[in-house]
Design an enzyme around this catalytic site. Structure first.
Site, mmCIF file in Angstrom:
data_model
loop_
_atom_site.group_PDB
_atom_site.id
_atom_site.type_symbol
_atom_site.label_atom_id
_atom_site.label_comp_id
_atom_site.label_asym_id
_atom_site.label_seq_id
_atom_site.Cartn_x
_atom_site.Cartn_y
_atom_site.Cartn_z
ATOM 1 N N ASN A 41 20.073 -62.406 66.024
ATOM 2 C CA ASN A 41 20.011 -61.359 67.053
ATOM 3 C C ASN A 41 18.681 -61.444 67.782
ATOM 4 O O ASN A 41 17.779 -62.165 67.349
ATOM 5 C CB ASN A 41 20.119 -59.971 66.409
ATOM 6 C CG ASN A 41 21.562 -59.564 66.128
ATOM 7 O OD1 ASN A 41 22.507 -60.176 66.620
ATOM 8 N ND2 ASN A 41 21.725 -58.528 65.341
ATOM 9 N N HIS A 62 30.221 -57.994 68.890
ATOM 10 C CA HIS A 62 29.787 -59.124 69.726
ATOM 11 C C HIS A 62 30.930 -59.675 70.582
ATOM 12 O O HIS A 62 31.010 -60.874 70.833
ATOM 13 C CB HIS A 62 29.196 -60.251 68.877
ATOM 14 C CG HIS A 62 27.964 -59.861 68.123
ATOM 15 N ND1 HIS A 62 26.694 -60.050 68.612
ATOM 16 C CD2 HIS A 62 27.795 -59.278 66.909
ATOM 17 C CE1 HIS A 62 25.811 -59.614 67.735
ATOM 18 N NE2 HIS A 62 26.442 -59.125 66.691
ATOM 19 N N HIS A 94 29.204 -68.923 61.687
ATOM 20 C CA HIS A 94 29.221 -68.443 60.304
ATOM 21 C C HIS A 94 27.868 -68.749 59.650
ATOM 22 O O HIS A 94 27.482 -69.919 59.583
ATOM 23 C CB HIS A 94 30.352 -69.163 59.553
ATOM 24 C CG HIS A 94 30.511 -68.737 58.135
ATOM 25 N ND1 HIS A 94 29.892 -67.624 57.612
ATOM 26 C CD2 HIS A 94 31.228 -69.267 57.126
ATOM 27 C CE1 HIS A 94 30.224 -67.500 56.339
ATOM 28 N NE2 HIS A 94 31.025 -68.487 56.021
HETATM 29 FE FE1 HDE Z 1 27.481 -60.253 62.391
HETATM 30 N N1 HDE Z 1 29.501 -60.431 62.572
HETATM 31 N N2 HDE Z 1 27.724 -59.153 60.735
HETATM 32 N N3 HDE Z 1 25.484 -59.904 62.311
HETATM 33 N N4 HDE Z 1 27.233 -61.257 64.086
HETATM 34 C C1 HDE Z 1 30.163 -61.048 63.556
HETATM 35 O O1 HDE Z 1 31.934 -62.539 63.278
HETATM 36 C C2 HDE Z 1 28.849 -59.080 60.011
HETATM 37 C C3 HDE Z 1 24.825 -59.193 61.356
HETATM 38 C C4 HDE Z 1 26.043 -61.654 64.632
HETATM 39 O O2 HDE Z 1 28.665 -65.234 69.086
HETATM 40 C C5 HDE Z 1 31.628 -61.171 63.293
HETATM 41 O O3 HDE Z 1 32.910 -64.107 64.565
HETATM 42 C C6 HDE Z 1 28.615 -58.350 58.801
HETATM 43 C C7 HDE Z 1 23.414 -59.426 61.426
HETATM 44 C C8 HDE Z 1 26.282 -62.366 65.859
HETATM 45 O O4 HDE Z 1 30.533 -65.477 67.993
HETATM 46 C C9 HDE Z 1 31.777 -60.575 61.899
HETATM 47 C C10 HDE Z 1 27.295 -57.976 58.838
HETATM 48 C C11 HDE Z 1 23.248 -60.294 62.469
HETATM 49 C C12 HDE Z 1 27.658 -62.400 66.001
HETATM 50 C C13 HDE Z 1 30.374 -60.153 61.576
HETATM 51 C C14 HDE Z 1 26.752 -58.496 60.048
HETATM 52 C C15 HDE Z 1 24.545 -60.568 63.000
HETATM 53 C C16 HDE Z 1 28.216 -61.707 64.882
HETATM 54 C C17 HDE Z 1 32.502 -60.622 64.375
HETATM 55 C C18 HDE Z 1 26.540 -57.151 57.830
HETATM 56 C C19 HDE Z 1 21.934 -60.858 63.005
HETATM 57 C C20 HDE Z 1 28.438 -63.028 67.144
HETATM 58 C C21 HDE Z 1 33.053 -61.822 65.117
HETATM 59 C C22 HDE Z 1 26.358 -57.791 56.606
HETATM 60 C C23 HDE Z 1 21.275 -61.729 62.071
HETATM 61 C C24 HDE Z 1 28.761 -64.457 66.860
HETATM 62 C C25 HDE Z 1 32.645 -62.958 64.343
HETATM 63 C C26 HDE Z 1 29.357 -65.114 68.077
HETATM 64 C C27 HDE Z 1 29.586 -61.555 64.669
HETATM 65 C C28 HDE Z 1 30.071 -59.582 60.408
HETATM 66 C C29 HDE Z 1 25.410 -58.250 60.434
HETATM 67 C C30 HDE Z 1 24.716 -61.429 64.135
HETATM 68 C C31 HDE Z 1 32.804 -59.466 61.754
HETATM 69 C C32 HDE Z 1 29.633 -58.054 57.722
HETATM 70 C C33 HDE Z 1 22.339 -58.846 60.504
HETATM 71 C C34 HDE Z 1 25.231 -62.942 66.787
HETATM 72 O O5 HDE Z 1 32.202 -61.551 60.984
#
Ligand code: HDE
Length: 683
Positions: free
Chosen positions: A150, A77, A341
């Site tokens: 999402n 993202h 978060h």
């Molecule tokens: Fe994320 N995801 N994600 N994700 N995600 C990040 O956090 C993660 C997942 C989503 O606009 C990271 O700050 C793991 C699902 C958005 O700043 C990180 C898993 C969904 C955004 C991270 C998922 C998301 C992130 C990277 C599997 C939809 C952008 C930068 C368990 C519900 C937030 C950050 C923004 C961002 C980890 C799966 C949505 C690495 C471990 C499912 C919208 O922490």
């Protein structure tokens, strides 16, 4: 304390942010120490042609700051854009949740929303085929609540431990760092074929959902099952939805690829301009609510993030509206530094045991530590709650708060044991006391094992055109895969989803038809098709292809009628300046054929000219034909018909021609609200 003061005074995020904003305009230039600078073009040298001196503290400060201007981009993202706004609940949700921002319909809760693509780096094009992030930070009086979702309601994997593998496979391949912001490559499809729980999300990713027309025209989903908990401690399972008031719309793939070249900032520009124009994007918050004792009533596990709750079975109740009404002042300070978060919750909202959600609850703080350089990122203006915060956390890189006093521990007697925990009545967060029992195992429940039924449900729910787009997307993506074995594995995998689909793209990529049978599911869910979405003409951009000599008495009232319903006509011609109608109507040209392209518009009004003008004809024809081939609404005058150059114009869907001016305008507006005209035959 500053926060306490601000929180009490106004509860306004805007004012809080303003207290950190500075305006440099009209001011004297200083160093960061406040020293006025007398010269900013020449470094300090020993003689006019001599070496630069170490003593030049101004040069060193300026250069050092510049050298450190970048922070690591988000691992996923990275490419995103955000805006401020507010949220209001329609009716109290007291029955289900005690969250205070969901109680009072007169209360406006400030929000900050960041939209993003997932795979591409921070500078990548915005029209990649990809899921879009839809993260909302609610600055509530009880602390920040983040709904980090999402635009696709399910995810690729069922357990967070697989996330690093998924992302490694999706990102550019490590040996040559290609391709950028694209899933059309071997490692991604290798992962998919070998992790078949991804089938459902891949169907969404290959569909029109992955190439939205605008951030303003896409749905958002919390994905996981969460909990609402009310004052009595009673819980319900809940899924969150954002429904865009303008409906859910997409572009076509050929267009997406061209937009990435013509305007890689297309989505952020669209959001920015809509807000600047006062066309504030709106989304309704929807919830699907399930009683705890209904948990096992379905043929899927409600803890499985690769499954959605069909809206026809569990209706989406619209409970409030979010309006984005203010652009950021500074993209780095706000959009880049915002830290979302899923673990930022308020009393009344709690988690489920979805193993993907559980892993996310660890990952987000961890990632902020590296990205924002330490544990004090909550002090950055964009991340601060609007309510006061007090605890015994101290120090660390970039600490801004100056905590007074000698005590920074709990329990204590020197400060009368404060800051002290709050009881539930006083707003203290209490985790939902779910009874949990089990052996420590590295396994997933059998109820997570059906990977194909909902993927087939999605396929069954698509219109003819949407199915064709999905088939084409598979053909494109796998057409870029080099390994014959991976292609065949993917064909066989999606053979379980739909024999029709897999056989179709197998042929296009030179693979064998799928082995085995599809899931046999015949159910469909009409809510999944974008064909059934809302259709509104407002804010659509119409290219008016025009040259001097046009019929002003015809064109002017049409333009007025378009504007009346919020459509934005923009004048496109061969050169900038003015174009003059035969009857004294003068229009200012907004774009030339060099600076604009049909892919940047929703529709075309073909006006043309009465005069002979070959250069105009050549450029205009290309522009119009391209819009036609992307199924866009086209309105044309008698003169414009020549440029359009199609047979049987009266029978071409979405092409509007003839009739009285008022009636023509009405039909054209209707065609524009329809978005695209898939029934049109395009060669
Ligand atoms: Fe994320 N995801 N994600 N994700 N995600 C990040 O956090 C993660 C997942 C989503 O606009 C990271 O700050 C793991 C699902 C958005 O700043 C990180 C898993 C969904 C955004 C991270 C998922 C998301 C992130 C990277 C599997 C939809 C952008 C930068 C368990 C519900 C937030 C950050 C923004 C961002 C980890 C799966 C949505 C690495 C471990 C499912 C919208 O922490």
């Amino acid at each position: 304390m500053r926060d306490e003061h601000k929180g009490k005074e106004s509860n306004s995020k805007k004012e809080q942010l303003e207290s950190y904003t500075i305006n440099d305009q009209g001011k004297k230039l200083t160093t960061n120490q406040g020293l006025k600078v007398s010269e900013d073009e020449f470094s300090l040298k020993a003689g006019e042609r001599g070496p630069t001196l170490m003593e030049d503290f101004h040069f060193r400060e300026k250069m050092t700051h510049f050298d450190h201007e970048r922070i690591p981009e988000r691992i996923v993202h990275a490419r995103g854009f955000a805006a401020h706004g507010e949220f209001q609940v329609y009716d109290s949700m007291k029955k289900y949740t005690k969250a205070r921002f969901l109680q009072d319909p007169s209360k406006k809760t400030p929000v900050f929303v960041r939209f993003s693509t997932v795979a591409g780096s921070r500078g990548s094009g915005e029209l990649a085929r990809d899921a879009r992030g839809f993260s909302t930070k609610f600055y509530t009086e009880e602390g920040n609540y983040d709904l980090v979702g999402n635009n696709i309601p399910v995810f690729f994997i069922q357990d967070a431990i697989k996330f690093p593998d998924l992302v490694h496979a999706l990102k550019p391949e490590p040996h040559n760092e290609m391709p950028q912001a694209a899933s059309a490559h071997d490692t991604f499809w290798d992962f998919i074929a070998n992790n078949q729980e991804s089938a459902h999300m891949v169907m969404w990713a290959m569909s029109d959902r992955a190439i939205p027309r605008s951030f303003r025209m896409m749905e958002g989903f919390g994905v996981h099952t969460f909990r609402f908990v009310n004052e009595e401690g009673k819980a319900h399972f809940v899924k969150f939805h954002w429904k865009p008031v303008l409906g859910t719309h997409s572009v076509v793939w050929d267009e997406a690829q061209k937009i990435n070249g013509k305007d890689p900032d297309f989505h952020r520009r669209d959001l920015w301009e809509a807000i600047e124009n006062g066309d504030y994007p709106e989304y309704e918050l929807g919830v699907q609510i399930l009683a705890e004792d209904e948990e096992f009533n379905f043929d899927f596990d409600i803890l499985d993030p690769t499954k959605l709750w069909p809206e026809e079975e569990i209706p989406v109740k619209l409970i409030g509206k979010m309006t984005l009404n203010r652009n950021v002042d500074n993209v780095f300070a706000e959009t880049e530094q915002v830290a979302f978060h899923p673990g930022h919750v308020v009393p009344g909202i709690d988690f489920s045991n979805d193993p993907l959600l559980q892993g996310r609850l660890f990952s987000y703080t961890d990632t902020q530590l590296i990205r924002l350089g330490g544990p004090n990122f909550h002090e950055l203006p964009i991340n601060r709650p609007v309510c006061p915060f007090h605890n015994n956390q101290r120090d660390g890189y970039g600490r801004q708060t100056i905590n007074k006093g000698q005590v920074s521990y709990h329990k204590n007697s020197l400060a009368a044991n404060t800051p002290e925990p709050a009881s539930e009545k006083e707003g203290g967060f209490k985790h939902y006391q779910e009874k949990v029992e089990g052996h420590k195992v590295r396994r997933r429940s059998q109820s997570f094992e059906d990977h194909f039924s909902q993927a087939t449900l999605f396929w069954n729910s698509m219109s003819k055109a949407e199915k064709e787009h999905i088939m084409n997307a598979f053909s494109f993506e796998l057409g870029k895969v080099k390994s014959e074995s991976i292609k065949q594995q993917v064909v066989d995998m999606f053979g379980h989803v739909s024999t029709e689909l897999a056989t179709g793209f197998a042929e296009a990529i030179g693979a064998n038809p799928p082995q085995g049978k599809d899931s046999g599911v015949t159910k469909s869910s009409p809510a999944l098709s974008q064909e059934n979405t809302k259709r509104k003409p407002a804010t659509r951009k119409v290219a008016v292809v025009i040259s001097s000599g046009f019929n002003g008495t015809e064109v002017k009232p049409v333009l007025d009628a378009l504007k009346e319903v919020g459509i934005q006509p923009e004048i496109v011609s061969e050169k900038l300046g003015a174009v003059k109608g035969m009857d004294g109507v003068v229009l200012e040209v907004d774009h030339t054929f060099l600076t604009a392209d049909s892919v940047l518009f929703d529709a075309v009004y073909v006006v043309g000219t009465c005069k002979e003008n070959n250069a105009f004809y050549k450029q205009a024809t290309y522009f119009i034909q391209e819009a036609f081939s992307h199924y866009k609404p086209i309105g044309t005058t008698q003169e414009g018909k020549v440029l359009l150059n199609i047979d049987n114009i009266e029978n071409s869907p979405g092409v509007v021609y003839g009739g009285k001016i008022k009636e023509f305008a009405e039909r054209f507006i209707e065609a524009i609200s329809h978005h695209r005209h898939w029934e049109r035959k395009v060669v």
